[in-house]
Enzyme design. Sequence first.
Site, mmCIF file in Angstrom:
data_model
loop_
_atom_site.group_PDB
_atom_site.id
_atom_site.type_symbol
_atom_site.label_atom_id
_atom_site.label_comp_id
_atom_site.label_asym_id
_atom_site.label_seq_id
_atom_site.Cartn_x
_atom_site.Cartn_y
_atom_site.Cartn_z
ATOM 1 N N ARG A 115 7.501 5.517 -19.794
ATOM 2 C CA ARG A 115 8.334 4.392 -19.372
ATOM 3 C C ARG A 115 9.239 3.970 -20.527
ATOM 4 O O ARG A 115 8.870 4.081 -21.700
ATOM 5 C CB ARG A 115 7.420 3.232 -18.965
ATOM 6 C CG ARG A 115 8.122 2.008 -18.378
ATOM 7 C CD ARG A 115 8.801 2.304 -17.079
ATOM 8 N NE ARG A 115 9.083 1.073 -16.326
ATOM 9 C CZ ARG A 115 10.036 0.973 -15.408
ATOM 10 N NH1 ARG A 115 10.808 2.016 -15.134
ATOM 11 N NH2 ARG A 115 10.221 -0.154 -14.740
ATOM 12 N N THR A 388 14.921 6.327 -7.402
ATOM 13 C CA THR A 388 13.824 6.940 -8.139
ATOM 14 C C THR A 388 13.545 8.255 -7.444
ATOM 15 O O THR A 388 14.063 8.518 -6.360
ATOM 16 C CB THR A 388 12.602 5.983 -8.091
ATOM 17 O OG1 THR A 388 12.972 4.751 -8.702
ATOM 18 C CG2 THR A 388 11.385 6.534 -8.785
ATOM 19 N N ASN A 408 16.388 3.595 -12.332
ATOM 20 C CA ASN A 408 16.479 2.292 -11.668
ATOM 21 C C ASN A 408 17.467 2.340 -10.516
ATOM 22 O O ASN A 408 17.194 3.005 -9.536
ATOM 23 C CB ASN A 408 16.778 1.161 -12.650
ATOM 24 C CG ASN A 408 16.380 -0.200 -12.082
ATOM 25 O OD1 ASN A 408 15.579 -0.282 -11.163
ATOM 26 N ND2 ASN A 408 16.923 -1.259 -12.621
ATOM 27 N N GLU A 427 17.004 -0.075 -16.761
ATOM 28 C CA GLU A 427 15.654 -0.585 -16.537
ATOM 29 C C GLU A 427 15.405 -1.969 -17.157
ATOM 30 O O GLU A 427 14.388 -2.591 -16.866
ATOM 31 C CB GLU A 427 14.620 0.399 -17.103
ATOM 32 C CG GLU A 427 14.607 1.751 -16.442
ATOM 33 C CD GLU A 427 14.060 1.720 -15.029
ATOM 34 O OE1 GLU A 427 13.636 0.642 -14.576
ATOM 35 O OE2 GLU A 427 14.062 2.788 -14.396
ATOM 36 N N ASP A 430 14.291 -4.589 -14.903
ATOM 37 C CA ASP A 430 12.917 -4.621 -14.408
ATOM 38 C C ASP A 430 12.046 -5.600 -15.185
ATOM 39 O O ASP A 430 10.935 -5.906 -14.769
ATOM 40 C CB ASP A 430 12.292 -3.221 -14.463
ATOM 41 C CG ASP A 430 12.672 -2.395 -13.249
ATOM 42 O OD1 ASP A 430 13.433 -2.890 -12.406
ATOM 43 O OD2 ASP A 430 12.216 -1.244 -13.151
ATOM 44 N N SER A 459 6.508 -1.526 -13.680
ATOM 45 C CA SER A 459 7.023 -0.594 -12.678
ATOM 46 C C SER A 459 6.101 -0.578 -11.470
ATOM 47 O O SER A 459 4.937 -0.952 -11.559
ATOM 48 C CB SER A 459 7.099 0.819 -13.274
ATOM 49 O OG SER A 459 7.403 1.781 -12.278
ATOM 50 N N SER A 460 6.637 -0.126 -10.330
ATOM 51 C CA SER A 460 5.803 0.112 -9.154
ATOM 52 C C SER A 460 5.533 1.591 -8.925
ATOM 53 O O SER A 460 4.903 1.963 -7.930
ATOM 54 C CB SER A 460 6.464 -0.468 -7.895
ATOM 55 O OG SER A 460 6.373 -1.873 -7.880
ATOM 56 N N GLY A 479 11.259 4.270 -4.075
ATOM 57 C CA GLY A 479 11.414 3.222 -3.083
ATOM 58 C C GLY A 479 11.235 1.805 -3.577
ATOM 59 O O GLY A 479 10.891 0.922 -2.787
ATOM 60 N N GLY A 480 11.424 1.533 -4.883
ATOM 61 C CA GLY A 480 11.274 0.166 -5.353
ATOM 62 C C GLY A 480 9.883 -0.364 -5.091
ATOM 63 O O GLY A 480 8.891 0.345 -5.243
#
Length: 577
Positions: A115, A388, A408, A427, A430, A459-460, A479-480
């Site tokens: 990340r 993503t 992002n 990013e 985020d 992050s997801s 997909g966020g």
Amino acid sequence: MSLSLNWRVATLSLLLVTGGAFAADGLPAKPATTARPASHASAQRPGHAAIASANFHATEAGLEILAKGGNAFDAAVAVAATLSIVEPESSGIGGGFMAVLHRAKDGRNVFIDARETAPAAVNVKDYLNPDGSPNRDTALNGPLSSGIPGEPAGLVLIANRYGRLPLAQSLAPAIRIARDGFKPDERLHDAIDEVQKDLRRWPASAAKYLPGDKVPAENEIWKDPDQARTLELIAAHGNDGFYHGETARKLVAAVQAAGGNWTLADLASYQAKERTPITVDYRGYKIITAPPPSSGGVAIAEILNILSGYDLTKMDQVQRVHYIVEAMRRAFRDHNDYLGDPDFVKMPLDMLLSPFYADGLRQSILPDKATPSSMLPRSEAADPGMHTTHFSIIDADGNMAAVTATVNTTLASKFVAGDTGVLLNNEMDDFALVPNKPNVYGLLGSKANAPVGGKRMLSSMSPSIVIGADRTAVIGSPGGSTIITQVLEGILHFIDGQTAQQITAHKRFHHQYMPDVVMMEDGTFDAATSDALTKMGYTLKQRESWGFMNVVTWDRKANKLDAASDPRRPSGLGKVQ
């Protein structure tokens, strides 16, 4: 301690009086439900391989490396690097990734955290307008929106510690495609067209993405020689080829000339990290998923722990959706209240991952009525970008790689750093850049995710591996915030016995606590189901944008691999070799 945390701790404390053991890492030592234990995934080998990614060039690059003697991890390097060339709207070496790897020879599961991080000079004032409101432009466009990239270091780590082939060999397909050129697919063409106004703000961006001052046509060859050169330096020198030397100097010079705040020290200090994945047991399957700084694995584990108290297989669609949505609602309430970079934030994972905590949450779910989110203790969630990508790999020996990568939003910061060819991520959005102020997706962030130099933004991304007694799946999605629920639903469908093709094609729904709405894909529910859910108190809203899931499954009993790329993305490819 906050009121909501007090409430949750009290709930857990009341339930813990019944007893329960926890492993040293805070995970429950005993699953909430018992079933036939999953056999060791590496007890046999498939003898052949499968890859599913969002672009056929990337899938073929991975298969090429496997054919040359590489393993799943070498192939992962090839796929990710190729996606950086052919799918820059979604991922690239200017961004980052998260990966769950399974090594067959010893059964080792590891999480790779590549990340992005905040530069040391990050200043929240840079993301404010004079009146104190959030400045969406600096948060999303240009170098101030960019964290220090993690993908190059992550690829080097995977190649050096887990691969069989030299890094240069695994990067060769991407370098070749960048030099020889490729035909952009419709999605890349549309992405460039959508953001061309912002691309024109920076000469290097316009030169790369608008050659001849126009959007590249879908049927014309498009080359990326600058990024090819940067990849060659990484291939020759590893981390030093990006985070030190020529490339680092060019990146910093370009960023600072455009008003950014990166330094050579920011790049030199970046490290990709290995972390222990989250593991949860559900209906006899072991789910291995992403730990913080992803919020995804914690949320998925919490949802599955709640659902373990029900038999979804005996329910009609209305009941099944009701209980899944209520579990989603409660997990999303928690998922960003406490979670952040584990190197900076102390998190109550033992509580959030406890089956006893899930028992308490389950008791608050009514069997025939929706729980308004306003009735639950308040929590705010931040949302990562929609652009993503994810790919899944199983090789002939049973090694597995679930990799989710991102920059992002569409074409990220729209800022290409000089002649490096590197499109930088955006990013920084985020982070909770401005406490209690919405990010680009209208969602709020907590102080646990506030920006600090060197810190990773939440992050997801939820790359996951699912291992059952006879079947295994490698799964993930972009997909966020819907990444979490899409991967969850994919896991449930796999456990229900569905194929890779069925899983990727399945209609989807999503609830994230706030807004208090069930988002759904067109055709997810028939009229009768929609009416019944509405009468239970749910607000249903159609959503057009969903992530492109890529899944590989292994039926170990029949020793059969299957790979499927999401049918929503025609240029994707799932292929068995």
